[in-house]
Write a protein that holds these residues in place. Structure first.
Motif, PDB file in Angstrom:
ATOM      1  N   GLU A 157       0.820  -1.177  -0.062  1.00 39.45           N
ATOM      2  CA  GLU A 157      -0.019   0.038  -0.115  1.00 39.45           C
ATOM      3  C   GLU A 157       0.817   1.161  -0.051  1.00 39.45           C
ATOM      4  OE1 GLU A 157      -3.801   2.130   2.467  1.00 39.45           O
ATOM      5  OE2 GLU A 157      -2.822   0.057   3.140  1.00 39.45           O
ATOM      6  N   ILE A 158       1.885   1.284   0.920  1.00 37.67           N
ATOM      7  CA  ILE A 158       2.724   2.441   0.924  1.00 37.67           C
ATOM      8  C   ILE A 158       3.492   2.602  -0.383  1.00 37.67           C
ATOM      9  CG2 ILE A 158       4.717   3.498   2.003  1.00 37.67           C
ATOM     10  CD1 ILE A 158       3.793   1.700   4.575  1.00 37.67           C
ATOM     11  N   CYS A 159       4.275   1.561  -0.947  1.00 42.82           N
ATOM     12  CA  CYS A 159       4.795   1.665  -2.172  1.00 42.82           C
ATOM     13  C   CYS A 159       4.080   2.163  -3.343  1.00 42.82           C
ATOM     14  CB  CYS A 159       5.516   0.322  -2.644  1.00 42.82           C
ATOM     15  SG  CYS A 159       6.980  -0.292  -1.341  1.00 42.82           S
ATOM     16  N   ARG A 160       2.833   1.662  -3.334  1.00 44.26           N
ATOM     17  CA  ARG A 160       1.812   1.836  -4.483  1.00 44.26           C
ATOM     18  C   ARG A 160       1.552   3.545  -4.369  1.00 44.26           C
ATOM     19  NH1 ARG A 160      -2.218  -0.715  -2.709  1.00 44.26           N
ATOM     20  NH2 ARG A 160      -1.710  -2.554  -4.082  1.00 44.26           N
ATOM     21  N   TYR A 161       1.248   3.958  -3.144  1.00 43.82           N
ATOM     22  CA  TYR A 161       1.234   5.452  -2.875  1.00 43.82           C
ATOM     23  C   TYR A 161       2.417   6.076  -3.410  1.00 43.82           C
ATOM     24  CZ  TYR A 161       0.444   9.710  -0.503  1.00 43.82           C
ATOM     25  OH  TYR A 161       0.259  11.180  -0.114  1.00 43.82           O
ATOM     26  N   ILE A 162       3.607   5.641  -3.060  1.00 43.07           N
ATOM     27  CA  ILE A 162       4.770   6.478  -3.357  1.00 43.07           C
ATOM     28  C   ILE A 162       4.871   6.412  -4.992  1.00 43.07           C
ATOM     29  CG2 ILE A 162       7.079   6.447  -3.550  1.00 43.07           C
ATOM     30  CD1 ILE A 162       7.224   5.155  -0.634  1.00 43.07           C
ATOM     31  N   ARG A 163       4.533   5.536  -5.582  1.00 39.92           N
ATOM     32  CA  ARG A 163       4.615   5.223  -7.283  1.00 39.92           C
ATOM     33  C   ARG A 163       3.667   6.390  -7.827  1.00 39.92           C
ATOM     34  NH1 ARG A 163       4.951  -0.147  -5.997  1.00 39.92           N
ATOM     35  NH2 ARG A 163       2.770  -0.633  -6.688  1.00 39.92           N
ATOM     36  N   TYR A 164       2.261   6.583  -7.238  1.00 37.94           N
ATOM     37  CA  TYR A 164       1.527   7.646  -7.872  1.00 37.94           C
ATOM     38  C   TYR A 164       1.775   8.965  -7.171  1.00 37.94           C
ATOM     39  CZ  TYR A 164      -1.188   3.799  -9.838  1.00 37.94           C
ATOM     40  OH  TYR A 164      -1.570   2.879 -10.624  1.00 37.94           O
ATOM     41  N   ASN A 165       2.433   9.153  -6.195  1.00 37.95           N
ATOM     42  CA  ASN A 165       2.654  10.526  -5.669  1.00 37.95           C
ATOM     43  C   ASN A 165       4.150  10.796  -5.407  1.00 37.95           C
ATOM     44  OD1 ASN A 165      -0.121  11.287  -4.573  1.00 37.95           O
ATOM     45  ND2 ASN A 165       0.201   9.244  -4.042  1.00 37.95           N
ATOM     46  N   TYR A 166       4.966  10.259  -6.192  1.00 38.71           N
ATOM     47  CA  TYR A 166       6.348  10.694  -6.322  1.00 38.71           C
ATOM     48  C   TYR A 166       6.738  12.214  -6.479  1.00 38.71           C
ATOM     49  CZ  TYR A 166       6.036  10.385 -11.513  1.00 38.71           C
ATOM     50  OH  TYR A 166       5.611  10.880 -12.701  1.00 38.71           O
ATOM     51  N   MET A 167       6.035  12.779  -7.148  1.00 32.74           N
ATOM     52  CA  MET A 167       6.129  14.191  -7.461  1.00 32.74           C
ATOM     53  C   MET A 167       5.854  15.384  -6.292  1.00 32.74           C
ATOM     54  SD  MET A 167       3.074  13.314  -7.892  1.00 32.74           S
ATOM     55  CE  MET A 167       3.341  12.621  -9.548  1.00 32.74           C
ATOM     56  N   LYS A 168       5.570  14.630  -5.143  1.00 36.97           N
ATOM     57  CA  LYS A 168       5.206  15.528  -3.916  1.00 36.97           C
ATOM     58  C   LYS A 168       6.200  15.403  -2.857  1.00 36.97           C
ATOM     59  CE  LYS A 168       0.059  14.532  -4.549  1.00 36.97           C
ATOM     60  NZ  LYS A 168      -1.089  13.978  -3.807  1.00 36.97           N
ATOM     61  N   ASP A 169       6.116  16.081  -1.870  1.00 31.47           N
ATOM     62  CA  ASP A 169       7.000  15.986  -0.830  1.00 31.47           C
ATOM     63  C   ASP A 169       6.667  14.695   0.146  1.00 31.47           C
ATOM     64  OD1 ASP A 169       8.695  16.534   1.418  1.00 31.47           O
ATOM     65  OD2 ASP A 169       7.428  17.949   2.348  1.00 31.47           O
ATOM     66  N   LEU A 170       7.644  13.653  -0.269  1.00 32.12           N
ATOM     67  CA  LEU A 170       7.537  12.458   0.316  1.00 32.12           C
ATOM     68  C   LEU A 170       8.455  12.162   1.297  1.00 32.12           C
ATOM     69  CD1 LEU A 170       6.364  10.089  -2.630  1.00 32.12           C
ATOM     70  CD2 LEU A 170       4.891  11.312  -0.822  1.00 32.12           C
ATOM     71  N   ARG A 171       8.688  12.955   2.440  1.00 32.54           N
ATOM     72  CA  ARG A 171       9.536  12.922   3.429  1.00 32.54           C
ATOM     73  C   ARG A 171       9.123  11.638   4.540  1.00 32.54           C
ATOM     74  NH1 ARG A 171      10.326  18.919   5.551  1.00 32.54           N
ATOM     75  NH2 ARG A 171       8.064  18.930   4.956  1.00 32.54           N
TER      76      ARG A 171
END
Length: 253
Positions: A157-171
């Motif tokens: 679930e977390i990896c999926r979120y990162i793949r779809y939101n990589y352009m955001k501030d993902l600290r």
């Protein structure tokens, strides 16, 4: 004071369907039951206290807590003689409601959700979608953290979120807050399952996307922006560190 708002029943098969909501300030020692229902019913104690009896035992319920009534179970509940409860309730059904089958009979309510539910009922809001949203939020807050296990589904679930939101501030802090995890849990999960930290995984996803953007003819500056880098120099540094050549050299090649 009693307010009760019924809803039209939706088509069968829905994963979660609100049926009705209501609110009441009970009289001292007011008792309801024994009674059996064919749906799920949650009572949120807004003030005062009372007692619930079900097949699991006797349960005292106070302000800021809810008690669960499940289908086909005999229940009785009674307001305290000296400090009778004021509660609001919501009845519902659907496959997603099954999370309450193994839950404790009394649960603490987070994020003052009970107050928001009471406010909507008092305002006579009759939109089922509003109460459906509150139900899903409740299920998330109640069961997300209690089932915080280091398993594959969390990671996916977390990896999926990162793949779809990589352009955001993902600290790490923002990701941990988004999923309701402790920062240490999130770091440990990635290290144990993937062998890299969260930051390294985010960078890897960004670099993968950067390659595709550069191959498609986008400039280095545009690519940096599209993959979440505010600074072109930092992007170039990360890209070269990962692939051994600069973004400009990669684009020419």
């Amino acid at each position: 004071m009693i307010k009760d708002i019924p809803f039209k029943k939706s088509e069968s098969g829905a994963s979660l369907t609100p049926l009705f909501v209501g609110i009441e300030q009970c009289a001292p020692a007011h008792r309801y039951g024994p009674h059996v229902r064919q749906h799920y019913l949650l009572h949120f104690c807004l003030s005062g206290c009372g007692t619930l009896w079900d097949k699991r035992g006797t349960h005292r319920v106070g302000a800021g807590e809810l008690f669960v009534i499940r289908p086909d179970e005999v229940t009785v509940y009674e307001a305290d003689e000296r400090d009778p409860w004021c509660y609001c309730w919501i009845g519902f059904e659907g496959s997603s409601a099954a999370v309450f089958d193994t839950a404790p009979s009394v649960l603490a309510v987070q994020d003052e959700l009970h107050k928001r539910l009471a406010h909507a009922i008092k305002a006579e809001e009759d939109a089922p979608e509003l109460y459906l949203a509150l139900l899903y939020e409740l299920i998330y807050t109640l069961f997300r953290k209690s089932n915080q296990k280091e398993n594959k589904s969390d990671l996916q679930e977390i990896c999926r979120y990162i793949r779809y939101n990589y352009m955001k501030d993902l600290r790490v802090e923002t990701l941990a807050a988004t999923f309701g995890f402790e920062r240490s849990y999130l770091y440990r999960l990635f290290k144990q399952k993937l062998g890299v930290g969260v930051k390294e995984y985010v960078t890897a996803v960004r670099m993968e996307r950067a390659q595709k953007f550069l191959k498609s003819g986008h400039s280095v500056a545009a690519t940096a922006h599209m993959v979440g880098y505010a600074d072109e120099f930092n992007f170039s540094h990360s890209f070269k560190k990962r692939f051994g050549l600069s973004p400009a050299a990669f684009a020419k090649k």
